[in-house]
Design a protein around this motif. Structure first.
Motif, PDB file in Angstrom:
ATOM      1  N   ARG A  94      16.102 -55.120  60.415  1.00  0.00           N
ATOM      2  CA  ARG A  94      17.055 -54.099  60.498  1.00  0.00           C
ATOM      3  C   ARG A  94      17.919 -54.334  61.752  1.00  0.00           C
ATOM      4  N   ASN A  95      17.478 -54.658  62.647  1.00  0.00           N
ATOM      5  CA  ASN A  95      18.055 -55.161  63.895  1.00  0.00           C
ATOM      6  C   ASN A  95      19.037 -56.385  63.478  1.00  0.00           C
ATOM      7  N   VAL A  96      18.819 -57.209  62.841  1.00  0.00           N
ATOM      8  CA  VAL A  96      19.442 -58.327  62.612  1.00  0.00           C
ATOM      9  C   VAL A  96      20.532 -57.962  61.589  1.00  0.00           C
ATOM     10  N   THR A  97      20.327 -57.019  60.394  1.00  0.00           N
ATOM     11  CA  THR A  97      21.265 -56.471  59.801  1.00  0.00           C
ATOM     12  C   THR A  97      22.218 -55.684  60.490  1.00  0.00           C
ATOM     13  N   GLU A  98      21.860 -54.862  61.347  1.00  0.00           N
ATOM     14  CA  GLU A  98      23.098 -54.221  62.182  1.00  0.00           C
ATOM     15  C   GLU A  98      23.692 -55.035  62.905  1.00  0.00           C
TER      16      GLU A  98
END
Length: 70
Positions: A4-8
């Motif tokens: 999720r952090n990578v996507t954000e």
């Protein structure tokens, strides 16, 4: 980092790059408009130097164009 952090982070970078592209487009359009204004100012100056009275855009828009030969 989780997914999720990578996507954000990727979304934030994509948005930032898009804003940078849009900003460049606006700068280019502004430059083009400035150049066009300079052209209009030069034409206006040349007309004034030749003794014709100035015509304002508002006045020109109100009057229909006169056909040639009349």
């Amino acid at each position: 980092m989780d997914a999720r952090n990578v996507t954000e982070r990727k979304m934030a970078v994509d948005v930032s790059e898009e804003l940078a592209r849009k900003g460049q487009e606006v700068r280019e359009m502004t430059r083009d408009l400035d150049m066009l204004k300079i052209d209009v100012d030069v034409i206006d100056t040349m007309i004034r130097l030749h003794g014709a009275p100035p015509v304002h855009a508002e006045e020109a828009a109100e009057k229909p164009a006169e056909p040639e030969g009349e």
